[in-house]
Design a protein around this motif. Structure first.
Motif, PDB file in Angstrom:
ATOM      1  N   ARG A  97      -3.534  -7.484  -1.406  1.00 39.88           N
ATOM      2  CA  ARG A  97      -3.186  -6.335  -0.552  1.00 39.88           C
ATOM      3  C   ARG A  97      -3.776  -5.049  -1.092  1.00 39.88           C
ATOM      4  NH1 ARG A  97       1.902  -8.355   0.158  1.00 39.88           N
ATOM      5  NH2 ARG A  97       2.754  -6.848  -1.304  1.00 39.88           N
ATOM      6  N   ARG A  98      -3.765  -4.914  -2.429  1.00 37.75           N
ATOM      7  CA  ARG A  98      -4.373  -3.719  -3.018  1.00 37.75           C
ATOM      8  C   ARG A  98      -5.863  -3.675  -2.666  1.00 37.75           C
ATOM      9  NH1 ARG A  98      -4.062  -3.259  -9.201  1.00 37.75           N
ATOM     10  NH2 ARG A  98      -2.257  -1.960  -8.876  1.00 37.75           N
ATOM     11  N   GLY A  99      -6.511  -4.826  -2.727  1.00 37.19           N
ATOM     12  CA  GLY A  99      -7.930  -4.898  -2.374  1.00 37.19           C
ATOM     13  C   GLY A  99      -8.174  -4.469  -0.937  1.00 37.19           C
ATOM     14  N   VAL A 100      -7.288  -4.927  -0.036  1.00 45.14           N
ATOM     15  CA  VAL A 100      -7.405  -4.562   1.384  1.00 45.14           C
ATOM     16  C   VAL A 100      -7.227  -3.049   1.530  1.00 45.14           C
ATOM     17  CG1 VAL A 100      -6.330  -4.821   3.659  1.00 45.14           C
ATOM     18  CG2 VAL A 100      -6.671  -6.831   2.216  1.00 45.14           C
ATOM     19  N   ASN A 101      -6.227  -2.502   0.814  1.00 40.91           N
ATOM     20  CA  ASN A 101      -6.000  -1.044   0.857  1.00 40.91           C
ATOM     21  C   ASN A 101      -7.205  -0.282   0.346  1.00 40.91           C
ATOM     22  OD1 ASN A 101      -3.451  -1.544   1.723  1.00 40.91           O
ATOM     23  ND2 ASN A 101      -2.430  -1.077  -0.210  1.00 40.91           N
ATOM     24  N   LEU A 102      -7.771  -0.794  -0.742  1.00 40.64           N
ATOM     25  CA  LEU A 102      -8.904  -0.116  -1.368  1.00 40.64           C
ATOM     26  C   LEU A 102     -10.078  -0.056  -0.396  1.00 40.64           C
ATOM     27  CD1 LEU A 102      -9.694   1.175  -4.047  1.00 40.64           C
ATOM     28  CD2 LEU A 102     -10.519  -1.034  -4.818  1.00 40.64           C
ATOM     29  N   ARG A 103     -10.284  -1.164   0.321  1.00 44.02           N
ATOM     30  CA  ARG A 103     -11.392  -1.193   1.282  1.00 44.02           C
ATOM     31  C   ARG A 103     -11.150  -0.263   2.450  1.00 44.02           C
ATOM     32  NH1 ARG A 103     -12.897  -7.540   2.064  1.00 44.02           N
ATOM     33  NH2 ARG A 103     -13.624  -7.896  -0.051  1.00 44.02           N
ATOM     34  N   SER A 104      -9.885  -0.217   2.896  1.00 44.13           N
ATOM     35  CA  SER A 104      -9.628   0.546   4.122  1.00 44.13           C
ATOM     36  C   SER A 104      -9.415   2.030   3.828  1.00 44.13           C
ATOM     37  CB  SER A 104      -8.416  -0.017   4.850  1.00 44.13           C
ATOM     38  OG  SER A 104      -7.298   0.029   4.001  1.00 44.13           O
ATOM     39  N   SER A 105      -9.163   2.374   2.570  1.00 43.89           N
ATOM     40  CA  SER A 105      -8.903   3.776   2.264  1.00 43.89           C
ATOM     41  C   SER A 105     -10.077   4.396   1.523  1.00 43.89           C
ATOM     42  CB  SER A 105      -7.631   3.899   1.421  1.00 43.89           C
ATOM     43  OG  SER A 105      -7.636   5.122   0.719  1.00 43.89           O
ATOM     44  N   ALA A 106     -10.803   5.238   2.223  1.00 46.17           N
ATOM     45  CA  ALA A 106     -11.948   5.914   1.609  1.00 46.17           C
ATOM     46  C   ALA A 106     -11.478   6.734   0.415  1.00 46.17           C
ATOM     47  CB  ALA A 106     -12.623   6.820   2.640  1.00 46.17           C
ATOM     48  N   LEU A 107     -10.280   7.313   0.540  1.00 49.91           N
ATOM     49  CA  LEU A 107      -9.727   8.147  -0.533  1.00 49.91           C
ATOM     50  C   LEU A 107      -9.559   7.328  -1.815  1.00 49.91           C
ATOM     51  CD1 LEU A 107      -8.191  10.841  -1.394  1.00 49.91           C
ATOM     52  CD2 LEU A 107      -6.131   9.591  -0.811  1.00 49.91           C
ATOM     53  N   LEU A 108      -8.877   6.186  -1.679  1.00 53.45           N
ATOM     54  CA  LEU A 108      -8.641   5.337  -2.851  1.00 53.45           C
ATOM     55  C   LEU A 108      -9.955   4.876  -3.454  1.00 53.45           C
ATOM     56  CD1 LEU A 108      -5.797   2.698  -2.433  1.00 53.45           C
ATOM     57  CD2 LEU A 108      -6.145   4.319  -4.266  1.00 53.45           C
ATOM     58  N   HIS A 109     -10.861   4.465  -2.581  1.00 50.53           N
ATOM     59  CA  HIS A 109     -12.136   3.935  -3.050  1.00 50.53           C
ATOM     60  C   HIS A 109     -12.899   4.986  -3.852  1.00 50.53           C
ATOM     61  CE1 HIS A 109     -14.857   0.525  -2.744  1.00 50.53           C
ATOM     62  NE2 HIS A 109     -15.793   1.412  -2.966  1.00 50.53           N
ATOM     63  N   VAL A 172     -14.040  -5.943  -5.738  1.00 49.14           N
ATOM     64  CA  VAL A 172     -14.888  -4.928  -6.366  1.00 49.14           C
ATOM     65  C   VAL A 172     -16.381  -5.213  -6.169  1.00 49.14           C
ATOM     66  CG1 VAL A 172     -15.419  -3.753  -8.525  1.00 49.14           C
ATOM     67  CG2 VAL A 172     -13.087  -4.527  -8.095  1.00 49.14           C
ATOM     68  N   LEU A 173     -16.780  -6.463  -6.376  1.00 48.66           N
ATOM     69  CA  LEU A 173     -18.216  -6.763  -6.375  1.00 48.66           C
ATOM     70  C   LEU A 173     -18.737  -7.246  -5.028  1.00 48.66           C
ATOM     71  CD1 LEU A 173     -18.529  -8.613  -9.809  1.00 48.66           C
ATOM     72  CD2 LEU A 173     -18.982  -6.218  -9.303  1.00 48.66           C
ATOM     73  N   ARG A 174     -17.871  -7.905  -4.250  1.00 47.13           N
ATOM     74  CA  ARG A 174     -18.339  -8.449  -2.977  1.00 47.13           C
ATOM     75  C   ARG A 174     -17.486  -7.893  -1.857  1.00 47.13           C
ATOM     76  NH1 ARG A 174     -17.545 -14.346  -3.013  1.00 47.13           N
ATOM     77  NH2 ARG A 174     -18.535 -14.153  -0.984  1.00 47.13           N
ATOM     78  N   SER A 175     -17.719  -6.638  -1.524  1.00 41.98           N
ATOM     79  CA  SER A 175     -16.828  -5.976  -0.573  1.00 41.98           C
ATOM     80  C   SER A 175     -16.943  -6.551   0.840  1.00 41.98           C
ATOM     81  CB  SER A 175     -17.097  -4.471  -0.551  1.00 41.98           C
ATOM     82  OG  SER A 175     -18.474  -4.248  -0.443  1.00 41.98           O
ATOM     83  N   ASP A 176     -17.922  -7.452   1.053  1.00 46.99           N
ATOM     84  CA  ASP A 176     -18.038  -8.070   2.380  1.00 46.99           C
ATOM     85  C   ASP A 176     -17.251  -9.385   2.436  1.00 46.99           C
ATOM     86  OD1 ASP A 176     -19.790  -9.048   0.419  1.00 46.99           O
ATOM     87  OD2 ASP A 176     -20.996 -10.082   1.939  1.00 46.99           O
ATOM     88  N   ALA A 177     -16.818  -9.897   1.261  1.00 44.00           N
ATOM     89  CA  ALA A 177     -16.127 -11.187   1.226  1.00 44.00           C
ATOM     90  C   ALA A 177     -14.734 -11.043   1.829  1.00 44.00           C
ATOM     91  CB  ALA A 177     -16.024 -11.690  -0.210  1.00 44.00           C
ATOM     92  N   PRO A 178     -14.289 -12.054   2.581  1.00 43.87           N
ATOM     93  CA  PRO A 178     -12.970 -11.931   3.217  1.00 43.87           C
ATOM     94  C   PRO A 178     -11.828 -11.932   2.205  1.00 43.87           C
ATOM     95  CG  PRO A 178     -13.902 -14.133   3.591  1.00 43.87           C
ATOM     96  CD  PRO A 178     -14.962 -13.314   2.914  1.00 43.87           C
ATOM     97  N   LEU A 179     -10.827 -11.107   2.494  1.00 43.54           N
ATOM     98  CA  LEU A 179      -9.582 -11.104   1.703  1.00 43.54           C
ATOM     99  C   LEU A 179      -8.491 -11.592   2.654  1.00 43.54           C
ATOM    100  CD1 LEU A 179      -9.860  -7.633  -0.102  1.00 43.54           C
ATOM    101  CD2 LEU A 179      -9.920  -9.862  -1.224  1.00 43.54           C
ATOM    102  N   ASP A 180      -8.622 -12.861   3.078  1.00 38.97           N
ATOM    103  CA  ASP A 180      -7.764 -13.357   4.142  1.00 38.97           C
ATOM    104  C   ASP A 180      -6.372 -13.759   3.634  1.00 38.97           C
ATOM    105  OD1 ASP A 180      -9.943 -15.111   3.107  1.00 38.97           O
ATOM    106  OD2 ASP A 180      -8.533 -16.661   3.751  1.00 38.97           O
TER     107      ASP A 180
END
Length: 199
Positions: A97-109, A172-180
């Motif tokens: 979930r943190r990974g999903v948040n990181l991807r969706s939040s430009a601020l966090l990223h 972190v390394l494969r931001s296109d990989a699914p976090l399903d």
């Protein structure tokens, strides 16, 4: 200000001050100010408070930033404690979930990307956020050895990385990989297949 001196009413006031400081920092970051340029003075100015007000609550920038990052993050999960497998899935689901948040939040990223170049901040984040989580996971694995869910010759620190690693690689390394949804369970079961006692 005299009327707020009735003990009970003091607390909400100080929460409001803390909120305005945190919101001030977030606003500066959203406006594109690099973390390295965020002085306590500038934060105080943005929040409309004195520097002393900030230093009363936080020892400095690092502590303040880490608390803000913690606030954006989901709180650490409650572990059911019924089985090692169940607890591991809960821990990894938290990371997913943190990974999903990181991807969706430009601020966090943005904050994470900059944090790497600020060693003191990275250390503070590591000590207060990452290390406690690693300790929890190591404890889960240790209990797994005790109750026979994990072989007793397994290196706990390495096993910790084997479980957490795939989630971090994807985040972190494969931001296109699914976090399903079922990812935490699939990782845990795949790694456990190699670490369970045989026979």
């Amino acid at each position: 200000m005299g009327h707020s001196a009735k003990g009970v009413r003091g607390r909400p006031r100080s929460e409001a001050v803390e909120r305005s400081i945190v919101e001030g920092v977030l606003k500066l970051i959203e406006d594109g100010v690099p973390l390295a340029d965020l002085s306590i003075e500038r934060i105080a100015r943005t929040a409309g408070v004195g520097k002393a007000t900030i230093y009363r609550r936080w020892s400095g920038k690092e502590e303040l930033f880490v608390e803000i990052l913690r606030g954006i993050d989901d709180p650490p999960p409650e572990l059911p404690g019924e089985s090692m497998r169940g607890d591991l899935i809960v821990c990894l689901e938290h990371l997913r979930r943190r990974g999903v948040n990181l991807r969706s939040s430009a601020l966090l990223h943005n904050v994470f990307a900059q944090m790497k170049s600020l060693p003191k901040l990275w250390q503070a984040y590591h000590a207060t956020v990452i290390e406690p989580q690693r300790r929890v996971l190591r404890e889960v694995l240790r209990r797994g050895v005790e109750n026979g869910e994990l072989r007793d010759d397994v290196d706990i620190v390495l096993a910790n990385d084997l479980f957490v690693g795939p989630m971090l690689v994807r985040t972190v390394l494969r931001s296109d990989a699914p976090l399903d949804e079922g990812l935490a369970e699939r990782i845990v079961d795949s790694v456990l297949a190699g670490l369970r006692p045989t026979g």
